[in-house]
Design an enzyme around this catalytic site. Sequence first.
Site, PDB file in Angstrom:
ATOM      1  N   TYR A  42       0.823  -1.141  -0.200  1.00 13.38           N
ATOM      2  CA  TYR A  42      -0.017  -0.016  -0.027  1.00 13.38           C
ATOM      3  C   TYR A  42       0.942   1.268   0.255  1.00 13.38           C
ATOM      4  CZ  TYR A  42      -3.767  -2.979   1.610  1.00 13.38           C
ATOM      5  OH  TYR A  42      -4.885  -3.969   1.587  1.00 13.38           O
ATOM      6  N   ILE A 223     -13.316  -4.825   7.735  1.00 14.98           N
ATOM      7  CA  ILE A 223     -12.410  -3.671   7.743  1.00 14.98           C
ATOM      8  C   ILE A 223     -12.821  -2.813   6.570  1.00 14.98           C
ATOM      9  CG2 ILE A 223     -10.541  -5.057   8.844  1.00 14.98           C
ATOM     10  CD1 ILE A 223      -9.265  -5.539   5.875  1.00 14.98           C
ATOM     11  N   ARG A 225     -13.083   0.879   4.625  1.00 14.65           N
ATOM     12  CA  ARG A 225     -11.961   1.993   4.230  1.00 14.65           C
ATOM     13  C   ARG A 225     -12.929   3.146   3.915  1.00 14.65           C
ATOM     14  NH1 ARG A 225     -11.239   5.223   0.703  1.00 14.65           N
ATOM     15  NH2 ARG A 225      -9.091   5.994   0.172  1.00 14.65           N
ATOM     16  N   SER A 226     -12.492   4.359   4.470  1.00 15.96           N
ATOM     17  CA  SER A 226     -12.936   5.441   3.985  1.00 15.96           C
ATOM     18  C   SER A 226     -12.009   6.663   4.535  1.00 15.96           C
ATOM     19  CB  SER A 226     -14.415   5.830   4.475  1.00 15.96           C
ATOM     20  OG  SER A 226     -14.714   7.198   4.240  1.00 15.96           O
ATOM     21  N   SER A 234     -19.985   6.995  10.775  1.00 16.80           N
ATOM     22  CA  SER A 234     -21.005   6.611  10.605  1.00 16.80           C
ATOM     23  C   SER A 234     -20.900   5.013  10.277  1.00 16.80           C
ATOM     24  CB  SER A 234     -21.892   7.198   9.389  1.00 16.80           C
ATOM     25  OG  SER A 234     -21.071   6.824   8.145  1.00 16.80           O
ATOM     26  N   ASN A 235     -19.882   4.578   9.720  1.00 14.22           N
ATOM     27  CA  ASN A 235     -19.643   3.154   9.567  1.00 14.22           C
ATOM     28  C   ASN A 235     -19.815   2.413  11.001  1.00 14.22           C
ATOM     29  OD1 ASN A 235     -19.710   3.184   6.868  1.00 14.22           O
ATOM     30  ND2 ASN A 235     -17.198   3.254   6.782  1.00 14.22           N
TER      31      ASN A 235
END
Length: 269
Positions: A42, A223, A225-226, A234-235
Site C-alpha cells: 500500500y 475492515i 475503508r474511507s 457513521s460506519n
Amino acid sequence: MFDEDAYRLGFGTYSLTDEDGIDALVTAIESGYRHLDTARLYGNEEEVGEAIDRADVDRDELFVATKIAHFEEPEKTPEYVRNGVEESLSRLGIETIDLLYHHWPRGQDDIETVLPVFNDLVDAGQVERVGVSNYTPADLELADDLLEPSPYAVQAEMHPFLPQNELRAAVRDRDAYFVAYSPIAQGEVFDTPEISAVADKHDVNEAVVSLAWLLSKDGVVPIPRSQTPEHIRSNREALEVELDEADIERIDGIDRRLRCEDPDWMEWE
C-alpha cells in the site's frame, strides 16, 4: 482479540497516503477504531505509523496488521521477507506487528517459501500472530502443514454479493477469524433494493447495513475503508445495529454475484 467490540470492526487503509491519509487515520483511531489494516504494497505504513503517534490513544490499545509478499512484489526469498518485516516495523514505528499476513500468494512455491519464515518471525518476537490473505481452501490445507500455530486470521473479499460460504466454513474449521475486505463491494451495496429496504427499516445507510450483516456472521471481522470523516464515523453505527432474522435472510437471498478483486491468473476453486 477480535471478539471485543473495539476490534470487531477494523479500519482498512488502502490508498490512504500523505497528510490527507494521516488525517483520516487519526480520525478513525479517535473515533474508536482499534484494528488498523495496512500492507507493505500500500505504500502507507509510514502514514499509519505517524497516525498512531499523533492520535490520543496508547499503542497498547491498537491492533496493527500489515502484509508482505504480494504477487506483484519481487521474487520471494526468506531474506526478502525478513528484511521486509524489519522495514515495516521501522516505518510503522512499532516493536511488534500484531498480525502479519502473507499477501496474495501466487502458487504453492510462494506459500512454501514465505510461511516458514513467519514462524521464525514469531519466535523472534517481531510478529505476534500470523495470517493469510486471498488463500483458497486448498491453500489453507498447505498452510496447515507449514504454520505453527495455524493462521489467526484469513483475509479475503466478502460482502453481500460474495458471501464466501465455502471459504468461511474452512476458516471456521480452523477456529480462525475471517477478515472481510471490500465489505461494501466498493459502493455497489448502495444500488441494491434489498439492502436499501433494510437500511430504511433501521434508519441507517446501506454501508452500515452491509457491515452489520457481516458482523452477524460468526467470526467475520469487516475492515471498511474511507477518507471522509462522516463516513468513517457513521460506519461504526454497524456495531449498534441489530439485524433480525428476516433482515439477514433478505440479504442472504440476494442472487447477484460480484468479485471486485479478481486477477486473471487467480483460480478461486
